[in-house]
Write an enzyme that holds these catalytic residues in place. Sequence first.
Site, PDB file in Angstrom:
ATOM      1  N   HIS A   1      37.911  43.989  41.220  1.00 55.16           N
ATOM      2  CA  HIS A   1      36.687  43.203  41.029  1.00 55.16           C
ATOM      3  C   HIS A   1      36.571  42.240  42.200  1.00 55.16           C
ATOM      4  O   HIS A   1      37.471  41.428  42.438  1.00 55.16           O
ATOM      5  CB  HIS A   1      36.704  42.433  39.709  1.00 55.16           C
ATOM      6  CG  HIS A   1      35.380  41.782  39.413  1.00 55.16           C
ATOM      7  ND1 HIS A   1      34.403  42.388  38.647  1.00 55.16           N
ATOM      8  CD2 HIS A   1      34.868  40.593  39.809  1.00 55.16           C
ATOM      9  CE1 HIS A   1      33.348  41.603  38.579  1.00 55.16           C
ATOM     10  NE2 HIS A   1      33.596  40.506  39.275  1.00 55.16           N
ATOM     11  N   CYS A   2      35.473  42.339  42.936  1.00 55.86           N
ATOM     12  CA  CYS A   2      35.308  41.534  44.153  1.00 55.86           C
ATOM     13  C   CYS A   2      34.319  40.398  43.904  1.00 55.86           C
ATOM     14  O   CYS A   2      33.140  40.646  43.647  1.00 55.86           O
ATOM     15  CB  CYS A   2      34.807  42.419  45.296  1.00 55.86           C
ATOM     16  SG  CYS A   2      34.569  41.519  46.841  1.00 55.86           S
TER      17      CYS A   2
END
Length: 331
Positions: free
Chosen positions: A159-160
């Site tokens: 998850h960025c």
Amino acid sequence: MPTNSDFRNSSGSCRLCIKAVKWVPVLIIVTVVGWSYYAYVVQLCWFTVTSPFERVYYLLCYHVFFVMFLWAYYQTIFTPIGSVPKKFKLSPIDIDKIKRADSEESQKMILERCAQNLPVSNRTVSGVIRYCDKCCVIKPDRAHHCSVCGECVLKMDHHCPWVNNCVSFTNYKFFILFLAYALLYCIFITLTSLRYFIMFWKGELIGMGRFHILFLFFIAAMFAISLVSLFIYHCYLVMRNLSTLEAFRAPIFRTGEDKNGFNLGRYNNFQEVFGDNRTYWFLPIFTSFGDGVVYPVRSLHQSTQQYDSAGVTQSDPFAYKGGSSSLMEVI
């Protein structure tokens, strides 16, 4: 005295605040890019560069990198994550049986029965079918639960926060191109502004615009240095057919742990992400193979019911796109 309605309104407000805060890193990137556009196009090219030929060349090349960078960034942010298909969701009866199971062996038998017609080959450390008790689904191969998104994501990489999205099966190609074009964008700005950065230190530039050029060079160089290692690392992952999560914890199959379980050879690995049409390789258009649920694996992890004698899955895209010969090289 507070009512249930008040608590619900308070909870709803908190969720909205959390959602808003998640967009802060994206707004930072957009603000920096917006300022860099002004600094480069207006302050550098329009007011500082004197040669018309040099100005036109800089502007043309700059806008190519700028457009491709923004296009890839937009696709990475707003492409919906790959959600687990409904057929992997357990019925209320099966969920209740799993919760009531008195031993791990009983849970294992229930999950094996539920997954007998599903295309799953990955297992937990203890050899059990992977199950998400939050989403109440049997996890497809390479899928993981994202605590930020609140659901299981197909081929989750990570998850960025800088894109406020999960990097996964649906947008992994876009993420790679985002890194590539961001790196090219920063390198181009660094190289073309270097000459004027030197002029600044020699005292040959005048006006407030010279400070925009100074900071433009430093920020572009700083981002280029930070991006190059990340881009090279993800290129390595693509060539090995690994996600970031799998690089840290190797996927587990019926036969045991194997970091190369999905490795089909470098060219086939590249095609799995970028497709087989070279025209679209470097465009932020979805061309990845497969459906995000079924992946071809090495022969030692294949079961005779799911795979044919050629060593590829029946739904394996390489079986129909001329990739099976190179696939056999790694089996």
